[in-house]
Design an enzyme around this catalytic site. Structure first.
Site, PDB file in Angstrom:
ATOM      1  N   CYS A 167     -26.308  -7.568  22.933  1.00 19.06           N
ATOM      2  CA  CYS A 167     -26.468  -8.446  21.768  1.00 19.06           C
ATOM      3  C   CYS A 167     -26.258  -9.917  22.142  1.00 19.06           C
ATOM      4  CB  CYS A 167     -25.579  -7.987  20.624  1.00 19.06           C
ATOM      5  SG  CYS A 167     -26.298  -8.463  19.040  1.00 19.06           S
TER       6      CYS A 167
ATOM      7  N   HIS B 168     -27.210  -2.382  19.760  1.00 19.93           N
ATOM      8  CA  HIS B 168     -25.861  -1.952  20.164  1.00 19.93           C
ATOM      9  C   HIS B 168     -25.875  -0.518  20.676  1.00 19.93           C
ATOM     10  CE1 HIS B 168     -23.455  -5.390  18.836  1.00 19.93           C
ATOM     11  NE2 HIS B 168     -24.459  -5.566  18.008  1.00 19.93           N
TER      12      HIS B 168
ATOM     13  N   GLU C   2     -23.547   1.062  21.953  1.00 23.64           N
ATOM     14  CA  GLU C   2     -22.252   1.703  21.695  1.00 23.64           C
ATOM     15  C   GLU C   2     -22.101   2.163  20.246  1.00 23.64           C
ATOM     16  OE1 GLU C   2     -22.747  -1.453  21.583  1.00 23.64           O
ATOM     17  OE2 GLU C   2     -21.654  -2.203  19.862  1.00 23.64           O
TER      18      GLU C   2
HETATM   19  N1  GLN Z   1     -23.821  -8.989  17.420  1.00 22.52           N
HETATM   20  C1  GLN Z   1     -24.028 -10.057  18.188  1.00 22.52           C
HETATM   21  O1  GLN Z   1     -23.630 -10.114  19.348  1.00 22.52           O
HETATM   22  C2  GLN Z   1     -24.709 -11.239  17.552  1.00 22.52           C
HETATM   23  C3  GLN Z   1     -25.188 -12.280  18.501  1.00 22.52           C
HETATM   24  C4  GLN Z   1     -25.465 -13.624  17.859  1.00 22.52           C
HETATM   25  N2  GLN Z   1     -24.282 -14.153  17.272  1.00 22.52           N
HETATM   26  C5  GLN Z   1     -26.562 -13.475  16.824  1.00 22.52           C
HETATM   27  O2  GLN Z   1     -26.312 -13.520  15.648  1.00 22.52           O
HETATM   28  O3  GLN Z   1     -27.686 -13.285  17.168  1.00 22.52           O
END
Ligand code: GLN
Length: 367
Positions: free
Chosen positions: A259, A341, A343
């Site tokens: 992410c 994600h 996980e």
């Molecule tokens: N869940 C995250 O790692 C989000 C990554 C980043 N803050 C975004 O909004 O794209």
């Protein structure tokens, strides 16, 4: 009278909830009633379309500075599990907006009501009825700043203009687990399940703060691979992590980004990120594995995306809804990352093979 339950015969009558409103930066207002802590709070208003997972979402540090509106119409129905199941030890969202708050949870693992949890952690919760209209509005006009207001007004606040990673990252190095490989987890606000997923695969995990200089001469540990975690806000503000990742790439250390970590890997390797009109936040984002006919249903929470892939990286996954990038792989070296994600466990664990795949590469690189 507030918060008191008045007994009247056999009926428990709760006092009428306090009114509040959600005010968007363009002046649009949604009236509502409170079910959390009654404190005015500003942030970026985002929507999540998942049917489950509010305890995990609320404790995901990537939501720092954001007011989360949930489109699933009933929230609170299964209460709040004990903290061992959360993604961090506190609530990170700035506020919660729901359509129907359920104050009578029913679940074997519930330890308290959602509203009681919000009150304890001083986080406002507003029931506005029409979260569909709010969501359609944000989808049409793009994500916006907003504030939940009770009596006292507060200024608008843009979480994407501050380095939130610095605020949510761990403050010291932590060593856990046993195994032949050592993985450094750069904690930019890491969800706990990333570490659980690594430890379950019998590797040592050394968690370091976002700005830890992994390559400083005085460092007293060696490692075989790096995982860059999720985290809040604009990836371009985490410059110190980007610098560390650049060095890791020069030294050809196997690296997996998740992410925010995906976005940081892209920036470190010469790619670019941009802000999506509205983000992806749910457990049903379809991602196409490139060069195959496979589609994975993934869990996501992000507002930024990788727009320009770095040189020598190929797309790994693409979002089947809007065509945005969902992962990339280096054409030769073990540098890989996913925007979703792996996980996450909303029930199925369809993409946790990403961890096995990465650890195979770490093993291969060590031979
Ligand atoms: N869940 C995250 O790692 C989000 C990554 C980043 N803050 C975004 O909004 O794209």
């Amino acid at each position: 009278m507030k918060d008191q339950v008045v007994s009247e015969g056999i009926l428990n009558i709760k006092p009428y909830p306090r009114r509040g409103k959600l005010l968007l930066e363009d002046g649009t207002t949604f009236e509502g009633t409170s079910f959390g802590y009654e404190k005015s709070m500003a942030g970026e208003v985002v929507f999540g379309t998942g049917m489950v997972g509010y305890p995990e979402s609320l404790t995901d540090a990537s939501f720092a500075g954001q007011i989360l509106a949930m489109t699933y119409p009933i929230i609170g129905n299964y209460g709040v599990p004990d903290s061992s199941r959360w993604e961090d030890d506190k609530i990170h969202v700035a506020g919660l907006i729901v359509s129907h708050y359920i104050d009578t949870p029913s679940h074997a693992q519930s330890t308290m009501e959602l509203g009681a949890w919000l009150k304890r952690e001083k986080i406002p919760g507003l029931q506005v009825k029409d979260t569909r209209l709010l969501t359609q509005y944000i989808r049409t006009h793009g994500s916006m700043l907003g504030k939940i207001i009770f009596e006292r007004d507060v200024p608008f606040y843009d979480p994407n203009a501050v380095n939130l990673v610095e605020q949510v990252s761990v403050k010291q190095v932590l060593r856990e687990g046993q195994g032949e490989q050592t993985i450094v987890l750069i904690d930019c606000g890491a969800k706990r399940n990333i570490k659980r997923s690594l430890l379950a695969r019998n590797v040592r995990v050394i968690t370091v703060p976002w700005d830890w200089d992994l390559f400083a001469p005085g460092n007293d540990f060696t490692f075989d691979g790096i995982v860059i975690s999720n985290g809040p806000g604009n990836p371009k503000l985490a410059q110190k992590t980007i610098k560390t990742v650049k060095t890791a790439l020069e030294r050809k250390i196997p690296t997996l980004g998740i992410c925010l970590g995906h976005q940081l890997l892209a920036l470190a390797a010469g790619g670019d990120t941009y802000k999506l009109k509205f983000g992806h936040r749910s457990q049903n984002q379809p991602c196409l594995l490139q060069d195959s006919k496979r589609c994975f249903i993934t869990t996501q929470n992000h507002g930024f995306a990788v727009g320009v892939l770095p040189p020598d990286f190929a797309p790994w996954f693409v979002n089947a809804n809007d065509g945005s990038n969902e992962g990339m792989r280096h054409v030769r070296d073990s540098f890989l990352s996913v925007q979703f994600h792996p996980e996450a466990t909303p029930g199925p664990v369809d993409t946790d093979w990403i961890f096995d795949y990465f650890l195979e590469q770490v093993k291969g690189a060590g031979n």
